[in-house]
Design a protein around this motif. Structure first.
Motif, PDB file in Angstrom:
ATOM      1  N   LEU A 294     -10.233   5.596 -12.347  1.00 43.16           N
ATOM      2  CA  LEU A 294      -9.060   5.013 -11.712  1.00 43.16           C
ATOM      3  C   LEU A 294      -8.302   4.162 -12.734  1.00 43.16           C
ATOM      4  CD1 LEU A 294      -7.976   5.130  -8.773  1.00 43.16           C
ATOM      5  CD2 LEU A 294      -8.914   2.835  -8.481  1.00 43.16           C
ATOM      6  N   GLU A 295      -6.959   4.273 -12.751  1.00 39.14           N
ATOM      7  CA  GLU A 295      -6.126   3.512 -13.673  1.00 39.14           C
ATOM      8  C   GLU A 295      -5.020   2.802 -12.904  1.00 39.14           C
ATOM      9  OE1 GLU A 295      -4.648   5.902 -16.833  1.00 39.14           O
ATOM     10  OE2 GLU A 295      -6.646   6.509 -17.546  1.00 39.14           O
ATOM     11  N   VAL A 296      -4.799   1.524 -13.244  1.00 38.78           N
ATOM     12  CA  VAL A 296      -3.782   0.710 -12.584  1.00 38.78           C
ATOM     13  C   VAL A 296      -2.847   0.154 -13.651  1.00 38.78           C
ATOM     14  CG1 VAL A 296      -3.315  -1.279 -11.128  1.00 38.78           C
ATOM     15  CG2 VAL A 296      -5.360   0.124 -10.713  1.00 38.78           C
ATOM     16  N   THR A 297      -1.544   0.329 -13.446  1.00 31.38           N
ATOM     17  CA  THR A 297      -0.538  -0.166 -14.383  1.00 31.38           C
ATOM     18  C   THR A 297       0.491  -0.992 -13.624  1.00 31.38           C
ATOM     19  OG1 THR A 297      -0.812   1.845 -15.716  1.00 31.38           O
ATOM     20  CG2 THR A 297       1.122   0.481 -16.171  1.00 31.38           C
ATOM     21  N   VAL A 298       0.858  -2.136 -14.203  1.00 34.51           N
ATOM     22  CA  VAL A 298       1.869  -3.017 -13.609  1.00 34.51           C
ATOM     23  C   VAL A 298       3.033  -3.139 -14.589  1.00 34.51           C
ATOM     24  CG1 VAL A 298       2.364  -5.320 -12.728  1.00 34.51           C
ATOM     25  CG2 VAL A 298       0.134  -4.272 -12.289  1.00 34.51           C
TER      26      VAL A 298
ATOM     27  N   GLY B  24       4.067  -1.372   0.532  1.00 30.72           N
ATOM     28  CA  GLY B  24       2.769  -1.286  -0.132  1.00 30.72           C
ATOM     29  C   GLY B  24       2.269   0.142  -0.260  1.00 30.72           C
ATOM     30  N   PHE B  25       0.960   0.270  -0.466  1.00 28.65           N
ATOM     31  CA  PHE B  25       0.351   1.589  -0.645  1.00 28.65           C
ATOM     32  C   PHE B  25      -0.105   2.145   0.701  1.00 28.65           C
ATOM     33  CE2 PHE B  25      -0.466  -0.391  -4.826  1.00 28.65           C
ATOM     34  CZ  PHE B  25       0.177   0.549  -5.625  1.00 28.65           C
ATOM     35  N   SER B  26      -0.107   3.459   0.795  1.00 26.28           N
ATOM     36  CA  SER B  26      -0.584   4.136   2.003  1.00 26.28           C
ATOM     37  C   SER B  26      -1.156   5.496   1.634  1.00 26.28           C
ATOM     38  CB  SER B  26       0.550   4.300   3.027  1.00 26.28           C
ATOM     39  OG  SER B  26       1.583   5.111   2.491  1.00 26.28           O
ATOM     40  N   GLY B  27      -2.024   6.014   2.487  1.00 27.61           N
ATOM     41  CA  GLY B  27      -2.585   7.343   2.280  1.00 27.61           C
ATOM     42  C   GLY B  27      -3.646   7.381   1.201  1.00 27.61           C
ATOM     43  N   THR B  28      -3.987   8.577   0.765  1.00 27.35           N
ATOM     44  CA  THR B  28      -5.005   8.782  -0.254  1.00 27.35           C
ATOM     45  C   THR B  28      -4.391   9.450  -1.483  1.00 27.35           C
ATOM     46  OG1 THR B  28      -5.595  10.931   0.738  1.00 27.35           O
ATOM     47  CG2 THR B  28      -6.866   8.997   1.431  1.00 27.35           C
TER      48      THR B  28
ATOM     49  N   LYS C  92      -1.081  10.453  -8.758  1.00 32.80           N
ATOM     50  CA  LYS C  92      -0.814   9.025  -8.846  1.00 32.80           C
ATOM     51  C   LYS C  92       0.076   8.595  -7.696  1.00 32.80           C
ATOM     52  CE  LYS C  92       1.094   9.291 -12.892  1.00 32.80           C
ATOM     53  NZ  LYS C  92       1.791   8.921 -14.164  1.00 32.80           N
ATOM     54  N   ILE C  93       0.107   7.291  -7.451  1.00 32.52           N
ATOM     55  CA  ILE C  93       0.939   6.720  -6.394  1.00 32.52           C
ATOM     56  C   ILE C  93       1.595   5.454  -6.938  1.00 32.52           C
ATOM     57  CG2 ILE C  93      -0.960   5.365  -5.410  1.00 32.52           C
ATOM     58  CD1 ILE C  93       0.260   5.857  -2.646  1.00 32.52           C
ATOM     59  N   THR C  94       2.873   5.222  -6.554  1.00 30.48           N
ATOM     60  CA  THR C  94       3.639   4.078  -7.038  1.00 30.48           C
ATOM     61  C   THR C  94       4.200   3.308  -5.858  1.00 30.48           C
ATOM     62  OG1 THR C  94       4.264   5.305  -9.035  1.00 30.48           O
ATOM     63  CG2 THR C  94       5.547   3.333  -8.511  1.00 30.48           C
ATOM     64  N   ALA C  95       4.157   1.981  -5.958  1.00 30.90           N
ATOM     65  CA  ALA C  95       4.717   1.140  -4.905  1.00 30.90           C
ATOM     66  C   ALA C  95       5.426  -0.048  -5.549  1.00 30.90           C
ATOM     67  CB  ALA C  95       3.626   0.650  -3.958  1.00 30.90           C
ATOM     68  N   GLU C  96       6.541  -0.467  -4.904  1.00 31.83           N
ATOM     69  CA  GLU C  96       7.299  -1.619  -5.367  1.00 31.83           C
ATOM     70  C   GLU C  96       6.922  -2.845  -4.534  1.00 31.83           C
ATOM     71  OE1 GLU C  96       9.483  -1.878  -7.832  1.00 31.83           O
ATOM     72  OE2 GLU C  96       9.307   0.220  -8.459  1.00 31.83           O
TER      73      GLU C  96
ATOM     74  N   TYR D 288      11.583 -11.400  -7.511  1.00 30.70           N
ATOM     75  CA  TYR D 288      11.318 -10.430  -8.577  1.00 30.70           C
ATOM     76  C   TYR D 288      10.519  -9.256  -7.987  1.00 30.70           C
ATOM     77  CZ  TYR D 288      12.544 -14.326 -11.646  1.00 30.70           C
ATOM     78  OH  TYR D 288      13.193 -15.365 -12.253  1.00 30.70           O
ATOM     79  N   THR D 289      10.760  -8.090  -8.541  1.00 35.50           N
ATOM     80  CA  THR D 289       9.996  -6.910  -8.137  1.00 35.50           C
ATOM     81  C   THR D 289       9.158  -6.426  -9.313  1.00 35.50           C
ATOM     82  OG1 THR D 289      11.790  -5.389  -8.741  1.00 35.50           O
ATOM     83  CG2 THR D 289      11.695  -6.156  -6.449  1.00 35.50           C
ATOM     84  N   VAL D 290       7.995  -5.899  -8.995  1.00 40.61           N
ATOM     85  CA  VAL D 290       7.145  -5.244  -9.994  1.00 40.61           C
ATOM     86  C   VAL D 290       6.751  -3.883  -9.428  1.00 40.61           C
ATOM     87  CG1 VAL D 290       6.276  -7.364 -11.023  1.00 40.61           C
ATOM     88  CG2 VAL D 290       5.075  -6.347  -9.075  1.00 40.61           C
ATOM     89  N   SER D 291       6.575  -2.941 -10.315  1.00 38.07           N
ATOM     90  CA  SER D 291       6.153  -1.600  -9.926  1.00 38.07           C
ATOM     91  C   SER D 291       4.677  -1.434 -10.279  1.00 38.07           C
ATOM     92  CB  SER D 291       6.996  -0.553 -10.652  1.00 38.07           C
ATOM     93  OG  SER D 291       6.602   0.744 -10.281  1.00 38.07           O
ATOM     94  N   VAL D 292       3.866  -1.084  -9.296  1.00 42.43           N
ATOM     95  CA  VAL D 292       2.428  -0.894  -9.498  1.00 42.43           C
ATOM     96  C   VAL D 292       2.099   0.589  -9.338  1.00 42.43           C
ATOM     97  CG1 VAL D 292       0.110  -1.536  -8.743  1.00 42.43           C
ATOM     98  CG2 VAL D 292       1.963  -3.205  -8.626  1.00 42.43           C
ATOM     99  N   VAL D 293       1.474   1.140 -10.363  1.00 41.84           N
ATOM    100  CA  VAL D 293       1.123   2.567 -10.358  1.00 41.84           C
ATOM    101  C   VAL D 293      -0.403   2.699 -10.374  1.00 41.84           C
ATOM    102  CG1 VAL D 293       1.320   4.782 -11.543  1.00 41.84           C
ATOM    103  CG2 VAL D 293       3.222   3.142 -11.610  1.00 41.84           C
TER     104      VAL D 293
END
Length: 273
Positions: A159-163, A228-232, A238-242, A185-190
């Motif tokens: 698993l990899e997480v990037t901000v 936020g995040f949802s689903g699998t 990958k999945i991205t949320a602001e 402020y917004t950040v993008s989390v992948v």
């Protein structure tokens, strides 16, 4: 001249060996004695948990020999029925002790294995992040250092997480979590799943603190951000949320903490505002 008839001389009789009386065969007490000896050794071995295997073998043999010795005694072939019985009883006791010893031994080994696993280091040192947003990789559940914008935390299961770096954001008039006079402020989390099993993204949480004092930066919810995040996430996807956060106007940094779920350690990104 007269003739005399010579009488035959009687032959001496040979002595006869007396016939052996029935029921006088030597007693066959070997099975009973062997059962007693093996039963004693097996019982003593059963008192030592690590020798449960020896107690089981000797106990089984002693039980068989003791029962066979009792059979001989019933048929009149042996005279040590009590010894054979006691040997069979000791064999049964040795079998019971072998079972108890096996349970105690396997439980002790299992406890030692669990203790070794618990005492193992939870994580290794994080590798330094390279410029250009390259990954700051770590083989354990989380990195040991604070990451920067664009860095990636890599977990042992792929698993990899990037901000991303923060971007100024204007919340709408119906926004929840934004205080007038503060900045947004917004950040993008992948989250990228490079493992072999699907990842439940709904378990991931993202929080933030602002400024040197580390005050809580409240998350902002409006029509554009906050879902936020949802689903699998399937392997290879990958999945991205602001996420938008409310920070004091004079804050110079935003610390974003991402926890992928209960089985992972949370990692932190120190973002310059």
């Amino acid at each position: 001249m007269s003739q005399f008839t010579q009488q035959p001389q009687p032959q001496p009789q040979q002595p006869y060996a007396p016939a052996q009386a029935p029921g006088t065969h030597p007693a066959r007490n070997g099975l009973g004695i062997a059962a007693l000896v093996l039963g004693i050794i097996g019982t003593v071995s059963g008192l030592i948990p690590l020798l449960f295997w020896l107690a089981g073998i000797l106990g089984l043999i002693a039980l068989i020999l003791g029962l066979s010795g009792r059979g001989r005694a019933k048929r009149g072939e042996a005279t040590n029925k009590g010894v054979a019985t006691f040997g069979a009883v000791l064999g049964l006791v040795a079998l019971v002790l072998s079972v108890v010893g096996a349970v105690l031994t396997f439980k002790a080994v299992d406890d030692v294995v669990d203790e070794i696993k618990d005492s193992a280091p939870a994580s290794a040192a994080a590798k330094p992040a390279e410029s250009g947003g390259d990954a700051a990789k770590d083989d354990a559940k989380g990195t040991a250092e604070t990451l920067e914008a664009g860095d990636t935390a890599v977990y042992e299961d792929g698993l990899e997480v990037t901000v991303s770096a923060p971007t100024a954001y204007t919340a709408d008039e119906f926004a929840i979590g934004h205080t007038k006079g503060n900045s947004a402020y917004t950040v993008s989390v992948v989250i990228e799943n490079k493992g072999k099993e699907k990842f439940d993204a709904t378990l991931a949480s993202v929080d933030a603190r602002a400024g040197q004092d580390g005050v809580d930066a409240e998350q902002i919810f409006d029509g554009a951000v906050g879902e936020g995040f949802s689903g699998t996430v399937l392997p290879g996807k990958k999945i991205t949320a602001e996420f938008a956060f409310d920070a004091p106007a004079d804050a110079e940094n935003l610390t974003v903490e991402v926890s992928p779920g209960f089985d992972w350690d949370a990692d932190q990104w120190d973002l310059k505002l």
